[in-house]
Each structure stands twice: as C-alpha cells, then as structure tokens.
Design a protein around this motif. Structure first.
Motif, mmCIF file in Angstrom:
data_model
loop_
_atom_site.group_PDB
_atom_site.id
_atom_site.type_symbol
_atom_site.label_atom_id
_atom_site.label_comp_id
_atom_site.label_asym_id
_atom_site.label_seq_id
_atom_site.Cartn_x
_atom_site.Cartn_y
_atom_site.Cartn_z
ATOM 1 N N SER A 70 -6.177 -28.864 -25.270
ATOM 2 C CA SER A 70 -5.982 -29.311 -23.883
ATOM 3 C C SER A 70 -6.173 -30.816 -23.723
ATOM 4 O O SER A 70 -5.652 -31.419 -22.784
ATOM 5 C CB SER A 70 -6.954 -28.570 -22.954
ATOM 6 O OG SER A 70 -8.300 -28.772 -23.364
ATOM 7 N N THR A 73 -2.710 -32.517 -24.127
ATOM 8 C CA THR A 73 -1.592 -32.073 -23.285
ATOM 9 C C THR A 73 -1.866 -32.429 -21.836
ATOM 10 O O THR A 73 -3.005 -32.485 -21.396
ATOM 11 C CB THR A 73 -1.374 -30.555 -23.405
ATOM 12 O OG1 THR A 73 -2.597 -29.875 -23.077
ATOM 13 C CG2 THR A 73 -0.952 -30.170 -24.818
ATOM 14 N N ASP A 74 -0.793 -32.662 -21.102
ATOM 15 C CA ASP A 74 -0.892 -33.065 -19.702
ATOM 16 C C ASP A 74 0.173 -32.307 -18.929
ATOM 17 O O ASP A 74 1.333 -32.278 -19.338
ATOM 18 C CB ASP A 74 -0.680 -34.574 -19.580
ATOM 19 C CG ASP A 74 -1.024 -35.095 -18.192
ATOM 20 O OD1 ASP A 74 -0.612 -34.448 -17.223
ATOM 21 O OD2 ASP A 74 -1.665 -36.152 -18.088
ATOM 22 N N SER A 75 -0.226 -31.679 -17.850
ATOM 23 C CA SER A 75 0.728 -30.885 -17.058
ATOM 24 C C SER A 75 1.865 -31.729 -16.511
ATOM 25 O O SER A 75 2.940 -31.219 -16.215
ATOM 26 C CB SER A 75 -0.004 -30.193 -15.896
ATOM 27 O OG SER A 75 -0.665 -31.147 -15.083
ATOM 28 N N SER A 76 1.640 -33.037 -16.388
ATOM 29 C CA SER A 76 2.679 -33.917 -15.851
ATOM 30 C C SER A 76 3.742 -34.237 -16.887
ATOM 31 O O SER A 76 4.787 -34.792 -16.562
ATOM 32 C CB SER A 76 2.051 -35.222 -15.352
ATOM 33 O OG SER A 76 1.519 -35.963 -16.431
ATOM 34 N N GLY A 77 3.456 -33.911 -18.139
ATOM 35 C CA GLY A 77 4.424 -34.203 -19.194
ATOM 36 C C GLY A 77 4.125 -35.505 -19.915
ATOM 37 O O GLY A 77 4.713 -35.794 -20.959
ATOM 38 N N ASP A 79 1.740 -36.764 -22.068
ATOM 39 C CA ASP A 79 0.606 -36.389 -22.903
ATOM 40 C C ASP A 79 -0.209 -37.622 -23.299
ATOM 41 O O ASP A 79 0.351 -38.661 -23.658
ATOM 42 C CB ASP A 79 1.094 -35.680 -24.166
ATOM 43 C CG ASP A 79 1.684 -34.317 -23.866
ATOM 44 O OD1 ASP A 79 1.510 -33.853 -22.728
ATOM 45 O OD2 ASP A 79 2.312 -33.729 -24.753
ATOM 46 N N TYR A 177 -2.355 -23.942 -30.349
ATOM 47 C CA TYR A 177 -1.910 -23.938 -28.957
ATOM 48 C C TYR A 177 -1.043 -25.152 -28.610
ATOM 49 O O TYR A 177 -0.438 -25.196 -27.536
ATOM 50 C CB TYR A 177 -3.109 -23.879 -28.011
ATOM 51 C CG TYR A 177 -3.742 -22.512 -27.929
ATOM 52 C CD1 TYR A 177 -2.990 -21.395 -27.556
ATOM 53 C CD2 TYR A 177 -5.084 -22.318 -28.248
ATOM 54 C CE1 TYR A 177 -3.565 -20.133 -27.499
ATOM 55 C CE2 TYR A 177 -5.659 -21.053 -28.189
ATOM 56 C CZ TYR A 177 -4.902 -19.976 -27.816
ATOM 57 O OH TYR A 177 -5.463 -18.723 -27.759
ATOM 58 N N SER A 179 2.249 -27.529 -28.862
ATOM 59 C CA SER A 179 3.669 -27.287 -29.111
ATOM 60 C C SER A 179 4.031 -27.784 -30.509
ATOM 61 O O SER A 179 3.361 -28.679 -31.047
ATOM 62 C CB SER A 179 4.520 -28.026 -28.076
ATOM 63 O OG SER A 179 4.416 -29.428 -28.265
ATOM 64 N N LYS A 182 4.285 -31.517 -30.587
ATOM 65 C CA LYS A 182 3.009 -32.232 -30.546
ATOM 66 C C LYS A 182 2.281 -32.106 -31.873
ATOM 67 O O LYS A 182 1.639 -33.057 -32.345
ATOM 68 C CB LYS A 182 2.147 -31.679 -29.408
ATOM 69 C CG LYS A 182 0.929 -32.552 -29.082
ATOM 70 C CD LYS A 182 1.357 -33.889 -28.512
ATOM 71 C CE LYS A 182 0.156 -34.751 -28.150
ATOM 72 N NZ LYS A 182 0.566 -36.059 -27.623
ATOM 73 N N ASP A 399 1.589 -15.373 -24.048
ATOM 74 C CA ASP A 399 1.187 -16.250 -25.146
ATOM 75 C C ASP A 399 2.180 -16.052 -26.290
ATOM 76 O O ASP A 399 2.032 -15.155 -27.111
ATOM 77 C CB ASP A 399 -0.234 -15.932 -25.604
ATOM 78 C CG ASP A 399 -0.775 -16.928 -26.621
ATOM 79 O OD1 ASP A 399 0.023 -17.710 -27.171
ATOM 80 O OD2 ASP A 399 -1.991 -16.928 -26.861
#
Length: 430
Positions: A70, A73-77, A79, A177, A179, A182, A399
């Motif tokens: 986590s 990663t960033d929900s906004s895209g 990272d 977890y 991608s 990434k 998942d």
C-alpha cells in the motif's frame, strides 16, 4: 500479574508464545541468506503463516525498513516513488557537512532553511518543497542553481547508498499485491543497489516468486527463496501449552487438540482461539495457584462460532451471479427446515470438507447429495461444476492474484485458512 492479552496476541508479534520452530532451521537459513548478500531473499509461505513474524524477530526494528504494498500505490494513480517512500520510512536523513557549507557560502538561503539542513531532514519530500520555495523568494540565480544541484540530485542513489553504508535491510511485505507493472518497476530499480551490497527481502505467498523473474528475467540468479513451511500439529500445540502455563491454567489435552484441529494449521488462528477462550472463561491474568479449566465440546464449538467473521465474501459467493431465465431450483436440506439453491449446497458441502485443502469434484458431489433430503433429486454434476465456476469468478473479482477459491483439473482448492475456518463454522449449527 501477566494479562492474557500479553500472552495470546493475534495480529501482533508474539513474545510469550513465540515458537522459532528450531527444527525447520528457518532462523539460521534466513540469517545466512541476509549475510551472504548479492541476492534478493524471497520469503514465501501461506497467508499469516509467520513470515512477517520471522522477519521482525530476525531483523531488529532499528535496522529494518519495511515497505507495504500500500505504500507504493495511490488511488489517484500517481504512485509514490520508491526513494520517497524509503526516505519517509527512515524518518531522518543526514546531509553531508560540505553540502551545508556550500549552501551557507552562497549566503542566499534563509537561516531557517539552512538550520533544517544542518540538523536532519524529516520527510525528505516536504523539505525539498520548502527549500525550493525559500530559494525562489530569497536567492539570486546562482543560489537557485545551488539548490537545484543539491536537492534534485538522484535521491534514489542517496537513500540506497545510505541503506548500504548503515546496514539497513529493505523489506517488501505482501509484494504479490502490487500490479505486475509496479513489480517490474521496483525489481528493475533494485538491481543496482543489490549489486552494491544492499540487503533486500521480498515477502510473498507461494507460487508468486515467478513474478520476480517475469518482472526481470536476469534476476533468476540474483534471488534466493526461503520457504516457510506449514506448521505441524506439535509446533502449534506449543502456543496454547506455553501460553496457558504462563497463566497458571491447565486445559485437557483434548481441548488443545481441538484448538489445533480447528486452526487449519495456522498460528494466527491458534492465538485467536486461545484469546477467545480466555475471554469466555474469565482467564484474565496469571493466578497464584494452578486453575483447571474444563471445557466441553459444545462450549468449544461456541468459541469457534463466535470467532467466525460475518464473511461478506462467503455471502457474496453464495448469493451468486444474477442470471436471466427461470428461478433457481431449491433443494431441501436433511435434518433442517431450510431449502437452498445450488450455490447454497456447494457452500455447505465445502464447509463440511473445509479441513481439506484440495477436494476432488466427485467428493464434493457426494457430499452435496448427502445433505439433501431423500425425496429430492440432487443437482446434476454439470450444474454443480458450472455453478462452481461462477463462484470462482466471484472470488477472483475480489482478489484476482490470490483468490480464496480455485477450481481446476476437477479439483476444488481452498488455501486461505481464514476462509476455510469461516466456511466450516458458518452453517455448523443449522
């Protein structure tokens, strides 16, 4: 007096009930891999089997930089960059004295900015912003170029060299977890510091070590896998035996056997069950005299039922996918007033077979037929396999990289101990 919460610690690092599993030789093997260097150590094992506990017991807190999936990663895209994450985890990042002198010699940067550099930089990225803002307000063109030269240097090289020089260990937890894109980015950037002597550990579930190789094919020779094996019954018994002994409590061997049997060979679940027993039977802290606690099967089953989560994924899988056409056929359950569709039959049958990680489809069909009233004809095998396929799809949607339910080669596979525990006890009292 020692409280039971200090002895049984589900979700935390155990101290009083820690079992180093000496026979597995995990600790010396892990230490050896770290000290030999030159390779990324891949620590693989099932969910909550003790991988993170092993890492934190072997690598001291002051030398471990632990990065969760986590963190990258960033929900906004957008990272976060790996170097910024590492610098933030370090908390403080010293700057060479000659760099400070260089800034001061320009005499263009505000005293507050110089003081920040002269001490230590907390949260590197934030400081860069404040320093550049100060430069634009107070510095000449020459002063600005100095700031750019210093703070726009390769931060990744700086933090990497600092980790190596100070013998930090970089640990990536739950790497699976991330991608694939990434993962590839991270592995590619780790190659250079690895060649300089960086100590790197990647923690992931089994069969995901190929992710590292596919991310960078030439990393095959630069990795060393250490497999954390499944726990044996005797290794798990150590937890309740040691823990309740510290509380001056004695349990029957049959109770300890039941705890182990219902833990699905998972130490976290053993800790959780023991903690709940303490709560239910008022075992709050160590007593002066030995207490014999009698717990019968019905009381134990109540403990297990209390521990089941309202697993929304099980409910989602049982609900199934909405399809057009006639309503689903219902089947009457034996010794029950309930009637359920094929999804419900499969969930209940899987619960009865949850002690097995892999279940042949023929065994599942037999189990389904055994819970239907005699006057009902059961679903066809083809209906069962089609429905099972839809249930697996739902699990993958939750998942994709590590679904709780898999169906392939006429075998149903369930490797998540928490899913297996919940599915076993969900309808046990129906």
């Amino acid at each position: 007096m020692t409280k039971y919460q200090d002895i049984f610690t589900p979700g935390k690092i155990p101290d009083e009930t820690y079992n180093d599993r000496a026979e597995t030789k995990l600790v010396p093997e892990f230490n050896g891999a770290l000290n030999s260097g030159g390779k990324i150590v891949l620590l693989t094992g099932q969910t909550k089997i003790g991988k993170t506990v092993l890492v934190r017991k072997v690598i001291s807190d002051d030398k471990r930089i632990e990065i969760q999936a986590s963190d990258l990663t960033d929900s906004s895209g957008n990272d976060p960059k790996l170097e910024n994450v590492i610098a933030t985890k370090l908390g403080t990042f010293p700057i060479e004295k000659e760099t400070i002198k260089k800034i001061e010699s320009e005499n263009q940067i505000s005293a507050s900015a110089t003081a920040k550099v002269g001490a230590k930089i907390k949260f590197w990225k934030s400081f860069i912003s404040s320093a550049e803002a100060s430069a634009s307000a107070n510095a000449s063109r020459t002063g600005s170029s100095v700031i750019n030269e210093i703070f726009k240097d390769d931060l990744f090289t700086k933090v990497s060299d600092y980790l190596i020089e100070n013998e930090y260990v970089l640990v990536f937890d739950d790497f699976h977890y991330l991608s694939p894109e990434k993962q590839k980015e991270v592995v590619r950037r780790l190659k250079d510091p690895l060649s300089k002597g960086a100590k790197i550990v990647i923690v992931l579930i089994p069969n995901r070590n190929e992710d590292i190789i596919s991310a960078e094919p030439d990393m095959m020779a630069r990795t060393r896998e250490i497999k954390v094996p499944s726990w044996k019954p005797d290794e798990l018994r150590y937890v309740p035996n040691a823990g309740f002994k510290k509380l001056n409590v004695k349990l029957d061997d049959s109770v300890v056997d039941s705890i182990v049997e219902n833990s699905f060979m998972n130490p976290y679940l053993v800790q959780d069950i023991c903690s709940r027993i303490c709560e239910d039977f008022n075992i709050n802290e160590t007593t002066d005299e030995v207490r014999q606690i009698l717990i019968d099967e019905e009381q134990l089953n109540q403990v297990y039922n209390e521990l089941t989560t309202s697993n929304s994924l099980i409910d989602l899988i049982e609900k199934g996918k909405t399809t057009k056409g006639p309503k689903r056929r219902k089947f009457h359950l034996i010794n029950s007033q309930s009637s359920v569709d094929t999804y419900g039959l499969i969930i209940r049958a899987l619960g009865m077979l949850a002690d097995q990680n892999e279940i042949k489809i023929s065994r599942l069909v037999d189990q389904i037929n055994s819970i239907i009233r005699e006057h009902d004809s059961g679903p066809r095998r083809s209906d069962i396999t089609q429905t099972l396929g839809r249930m697996v799809d739902i699990a993958k949607e939750s998942d994709e990289r590590d679904p709780v339910l898999v169906y392939e080669n006429d075998m149903v596979k369930m490797y998540d101990p928490f899913f297996s525990f919940d599915i076993k006890w969900k309808y046990m009292r129906e």
